[in-house]
Design a protein around this motif. Structure first.
Motif, short mmCIF file in Angstrom:
data_model
loop_
_atom_site.label_atom_id
_atom_site.label_comp_id
_atom_site.label_asym_id
_atom_site.label_seq_id
_atom_site.Cartn_x
_atom_site.Cartn_y
_atom_site.Cartn_z
N ALA A 9 0.87 -1.10 0.06
CA ALA A 9 -0.11 -0.20 -0.01
C ALA A 9 0.82 1.16 -0.14
O ALA A 9 0.76 1.87 0.94
CB ALA A 9 -0.79 0.03 1.06
N PRO A 10 1.41 1.68 -1.00
CA PRO A 10 2.52 2.59 -1.10
C PRO A 10 1.67 4.17 -0.79
O PRO A 10 2.57 4.83 -0.24
CB PRO A 10 3.15 2.42 -2.60
N VAL A 11 0.44 4.10 -1.44
CA VAL A 11 -0.32 5.35 -1.35
C VAL A 11 -0.69 5.64 -0.22
O VAL A 11 -0.46 7.02 0.40
CB VAL A 11 -1.33 5.30 -2.44
N LEU A 12 -1.18 4.60 0.89
CA LEU A 12 -1.54 4.88 2.06
C LEU A 12 -0.26 5.14 3.05
O LEU A 12 -0.22 6.12 3.83
CB LEU A 12 -2.14 3.53 2.55
N TRP A 13 0.85 4.41 2.58
CA TRP A 13 2.06 4.68 3.42
C TRP A 13 2.43 6.20 3.19
O TRP A 13 2.99 6.90 4.25
CB TRP A 13 3.35 3.94 2.89
N LEU A 15 0.52 8.60 2.26
CA LEU A 15 -0.48 9.84 2.98
C LEU A 15 -0.22 9.71 4.62
O LEU A 15 -0.29 10.82 4.93
CB LEU A 15 -1.60 8.98 2.61
N LEU A 16 0.09 8.60 5.15
CA LEU A 16 0.37 8.50 6.62
C LEU A 16 1.67 9.58 6.84
O LEU A 16 1.68 10.30 8.00
CB LEU A 16 0.59 7.45 7.32
N ASP A 17 2.51 9.05 6.08
CA ASP A 17 3.86 10.08 6.10
C ASP A 17 3.38 11.41 6.07
O ASP A 17 4.27 12.30 6.80
CB ASP A 17 4.80 9.68 4.96
N SER A 18 2.72 12.03 5.25
CA SER A 18 2.48 13.28 5.06
C SER A 18 1.57 13.79 6.17
O SER A 18 1.84 14.97 6.74
CB SER A 18 1.68 13.73 3.80
N LEU A 19 0.57 13.02 6.90
CA LEU A 19 -0.15 13.57 7.84
C LEU A 19 0.66 13.49 9.15
O LEU A 19 0.77 14.43 9.81
CB LEU A 19 -1.16 12.51 8.08
N LEU A 20 1.67 12.74 9.37
CA LEU A 20 2.44 12.58 10.84
C LEU A 20 3.62 13.71 10.57
O LEU A 20 4.26 13.87 11.68
CB LEU A 20 3.02 11.14 11.05
N SER A 21 3.94 14.11 9.55
CA SER A 21 5.21 15.04 9.27
C SER A 21 4.46 16.33 9.08
O SER A 21 5.51 17.30 8.93
CB SER A 21 5.96 14.59 8.19
N ALA A 22 3.27 16.74 9.19
CA ALA A 22 2.86 17.92 9.29
C ALA A 22 3.38 18.81 10.34
O ALA A 22 4.16 19.98 9.83
CB ALA A 22 1.21 18.34 9.29
N ARG A 23 3.61 18.43 11.32
CA ARG A 23 3.97 19.45 12.47
C ARG A 23 5.82 19.27 12.38
O ARG A 23 6.40 20.39 12.75
CB ARG A 23 3.90 18.71 13.85
N ALA A 24 6.23 18.50 11.76
CA ALA A 24 7.73 18.54 11.84
C ALA A 24 8.15 19.51 10.52
O ALA A 24 9.19 20.00 10.51
CB ALA A 24 8.37 16.90 11.24
N LEU A 25 7.13 19.49 9.58
CA LEU A 25 7.54 20.46 8.48
C LEU A 25 7.35 21.81 8.94
O LEU A 25 8.28 22.77 8.67
CB LEU A 25 6.49 20.24 7.28
N GLN A 26 6.33 22.00 9.80
CA GLN A 26 6.19 23.57 10.20
C GLN A 26 7.30 23.90 11.12
O GLN A 26 8.01 25.04 11.15
CB GLN A 26 5.05 23.48 11.07
N VAL A 27 7.81 22.81 11.98
CA VAL A 27 9.12 23.26 12.96
C VAL A 27 10.26 23.37 12.04
O VAL A 27 11.17 24.25 12.44
CB VAL A 27 9.15 21.82 13.97
N ILE A 93 -0.59 2.42 12.92
CA ILE A 93 -1.72 2.96 12.54
C ILE A 93 -2.28 1.88 11.56
O ILE A 93 -3.29 1.41 11.38
CB ILE A 93 -1.40 4.23 11.90
N VAL A 94 -1.54 1.32 10.44
CA VAL A 94 -1.85 0.45 9.34
C VAL A 94 -2.37 -0.94 10.17
O VAL A 94 -3.25 -1.47 9.55
CB VAL A 94 -0.68 0.26 8.30
N SER A 95 -1.56 -1.43 11.12
CA SER A 95 -2.10 -2.80 11.75
C SER A 95 -3.31 -2.50 12.41
O SER A 95 -4.16 -3.33 12.16
CB SER A 95 -1.06 -3.04 12.96
N LEU A 96 -3.68 -1.50 12.85
CA LEU A 96 -4.88 -0.99 13.31
C LEU A 96 -6.05 -1.11 12.62
O LEU A 96 -6.88 -1.70 12.56
CB LEU A 96 -5.13 0.07 14.38
#
Length: 668
Positions: A9-13, A15-27, A93-96
């Motif tokens: 699932a490369p697209v889902l992976w 997407l999660l990378d973008s969602l979890l890295s939003a704060r990191a990009l701002q910092v 997240i993916v496992s859940l």
């Protein structure tokens, strides 16, 4: 698991990378404006501070970089930790998500469930994790434990029936204290059990190498070839004129100077050539399979008979008279290697004296006992204690070993004087030996301006002998660690003489008889099988060899301390059920600790500078003369061979030492 999800699932992976890295990009944008030269990328300011702190405390490189102000490698390390954390969160997240769709997609929750069970987590904690979808249920965990235990028995039988397996077993005591004592069981809490291990014979060993049971049985147990042991692996002088032992001593002095001496010499560490290797055991990872613990007390001969029969039964090998053809391999013409301590060897020897028995199985003709090298190392440390610390007169001189102990471990002099454990003596030999090596270098540097004096100095001679025994112990440890089996044997011969001189007659006799049988009675194929499996390499990495009896002691430690249930669930039946799962639990711990990132001499040198034990002071006397144990042991052996008698004082002070938890863990 992350690689599998990325591929499926490369697209889902992404997407999660973008969602979890939003704060990191701002910092990252804020930090890049303020600190362009550093470029540290973190997901949170507090996370960056914590990561930097632990990197500096736990990692030696982090400490050095913190002192020198090097920020580049620290930034790379923080970025790596951040990447690993993000990957872990995405996997969770993916496992859940997968488990919410398919209950069988429970790889992560199964690992976490086994991990929680092995750590004796309360059921409430497990139930909470189940509701969060991060663990399997308590009932599922128990079913998994029973299933894994059953599967382990099949693996044991598959290995045992090849007849290319070695066995090891040892006893352990476990105190099953009941929360609510009862009248009939109020004093019966200490249980005597037996644990076992099986591991395959490697390095080209075949069935024909072990097909020698009848040949060995025909040979006499009395052998007059003891004198030849002293010439085993004959020493050939090196081109430098140094003997094999002198080459090791030279390497040890250079190693201590470059690793523990002044910082200037650290640059020469890579230029030190390793000692000559006589016969290297091939480096190969040895799979070790824990067997089920047995409710057997093997402190008696009858208990050892039961332990061996039950252990071989777990390996699928039975008495040929009790099974039909094809159900079990016929071991009649073969031999089986069994490892153990000195006490185990004595009881196996008693079992094999039953020559009146009519079948090879009943007289245990197929058993070849191999003495454990970990217990031999413990005996060597004890021999040093007996010669250098136990006599009260050995404490009087200012240059004595006890005065070194007062500098290294001032609060433990009483323990060293009475009966220290193996690990305390092992650390003392290592630390004090390093200080002595560095002091010898210091003396050599200052000796050029002195005039030689041939008059005797008793304390100086004492310390030369102390250095000799310390270096011999270090040589045995080094040879065992690198797997140089011929080098180990040469060290054993020297230590056998020391055992004889210090009253450890049982160890001296056991090792002498074993080496005689190994080199003069056993056929070539069996020699190779024994010598190349006296040490094993559980990791498959160079310089990581260890003794079989240490593996069984470590297995006992895990069974007694970590596994086998907790509270009211801790019973003999539960201990036996979970005993084969030691490796499974350890793998679960390793996965969790790796992915969730869980972490875990100067004063003596100053004293030696002021009053060095290696300075020759003409005419100096000593209240205690350290004996030359090698010469004394050789003399006692010669008397024994000539029938004069072997006891120097009429007493035998031998005992089989049992390692403590500290002794076993220290070898890790």
């Amino acid at each position: 698991m992350a690689l599998q999800i990325t591929g499926e699932a490369p697209v889902l992976w992404a997407l999660l990378d973008s969602l979890l890295s939003a704060r990191a990009l701002q910092v990252s944008k804020i930090e890049s404006k303020r600190h362009m030269e550093i470029g540290i990328l973190v997901s949170d300011v507090q996370e960056a501070e914590d990561s930097e702190y632990w990197a500096q405390v736990d990692d030696l490189e982090g400490v050095i970089e913190g002192i020198t102000g090097d920020c580049i490698s620290r930034a790379e390390r923080l970025a790596s930790q951040h990447s690993a954390t993000m990957m872990l969160r995405k996997v969770v997240i993916v496992s859940l998500l997968k488990k919410s769709t398919n209950q069988k997609a429970n790889s992560l929750s199964s690992i976490l469930g086994i991990f929680l069970h092995s750590t004796h987590a309360p059921e409430k904690v497990i139930e909470m994790m189940v509701k969060m979808g991060l663990s399997i249920s308590v009932d599922a965990i128990h079913d998994t434990v029973r299933s894994l235990s059953a599967e382990s028995s099949h693996a044991l039988q598959y290995l045992g029936q090849t007849l290319l397996a070695a066995y090891a077993y040892n006893n352990f005591d476990i105190n099953l204290k009941s929360t609510v004592p009862t009248a009939e069981k109020s004093t019966n809490t200490l249980k005597h059990l037996t644990s076992g291990l099986l591991f395959p014979l490697q390095h080209g060993v075949t069935h024909d190498d072990l097909k020698c049971s009848y040949e060995l049985w025909r040979k006499s147990r009395i052998n007059p070839l003891s004198d030849y042991l002293l010439s085993l692996h004959q020493d050939v002088l090196h081109s430098s004129g140094l003997s094999r032992r002198d080459q090791f001593n030279s390497w040890k002095f250079l190693h201590d100077l470059c690793h523990h001496g002044p910082p200037y010499f650290a640059q020469f560490q890579s230029q030190i050539s390793a000692p000559q290797v006589l016969e290297q055991i091939p480096v190969a990872k040895t799979p070790i399979i824990p067997a089920s613990a047995m409710d057997v007390n093997n402190s008696m001969v009858a208990g050892n008979i039961q332990a061996i029969e039950r252990l071989m039964a777990q390996g699928g090998v039975f008495d040929p008279a009790d099974v039909e053809d094809g159900e079990s391999p016929d071991v009649t013409e073969y031999v089986v290697l069994v490892h153990g301590d000195l006490g185990t060897g004595e009881r196996i020897s008693s079992m094999q004296r039953r020559s009146i028995e009519t079948t090879p199985w009943r007289r245990f003709q197929h058993i070849i006992f191999m003495p454990g090298l970990f217990h031999l190392k413990m005996a060597a440390a004890d021999a040093i204690w007996r010669a250098l610390i136990q006599p009260m007169s050995a404490h009087q001189d200012q240059m004595s070993l006890m005065h070194d102990i007062a500098q290294l471990r001032p609060r433990e002099t009483g323990i060293f004087g009475s009966k220290p454990g193996f690990w305390m003596m092992h650390q003392l030999i290592g630390h004090d030996g390093i200080c002595r090596c560095l002091d010898c270098w210091w003396i050599e540097l200052t000796r050029a301006c002195r005039q030689p004096d041939e008059r005797q100095d008793k304390q100086y001679e004492n310390n030369l002998l102390i250095n000799k025994y310390f270096l011999l112990y270090e040589e045995l440890s080094y040879a065992m660690n690198i797997g140089d089996i011929a080098h180990v044997e040469t060290c054993i011969i020297a230590w056998t003489l020391i055992f004889k001189a210090t009253g450890k007659h049982k160890y001296a006799t056991c090792m002498t008889e074993f080496l005689i049988n190994l080199h003069f009675n056993y056929p070539t194929g069996l020699q190779k099988a024994i010598r190349y499996h006296w040490l094993v390499n559980p990791t498959g990495k160079p310089e990581r060899f260890c003794a079989i009896d240490w593996c069984i002691e470590l297995n006992n430690l895990f069974i007694k301390v970590k596994n086998g249930g907790n509270g009211s669930n801790r019973s003999v039946a539960r201990v036996i059920l979970e005993s084969p799962l030691v490796e499974v639990y350890q793998n679960a711990h390793s996965v969790i600790e790796t992915n969730f990132m869980h972490t875990g001499r100067t004063r003596l040198l100053t004293k030696m500078r002021s009053s060095s034990p290696h300075n020759h002071t003409p005419g100096r006397q000593s209240t205690y003369l350290v004996p030359d144990l090698l010469d004394k042991g050789h003399e006692l052996f010669e008397k024994g061979w000539k029938g004069i008698g072997t006891e120097d004082d009429g007493t035998i002070v031998d005992e089989v030492e049992q390692p403590t938890t500290e002794d076993v863990v220290g070898e890790l």
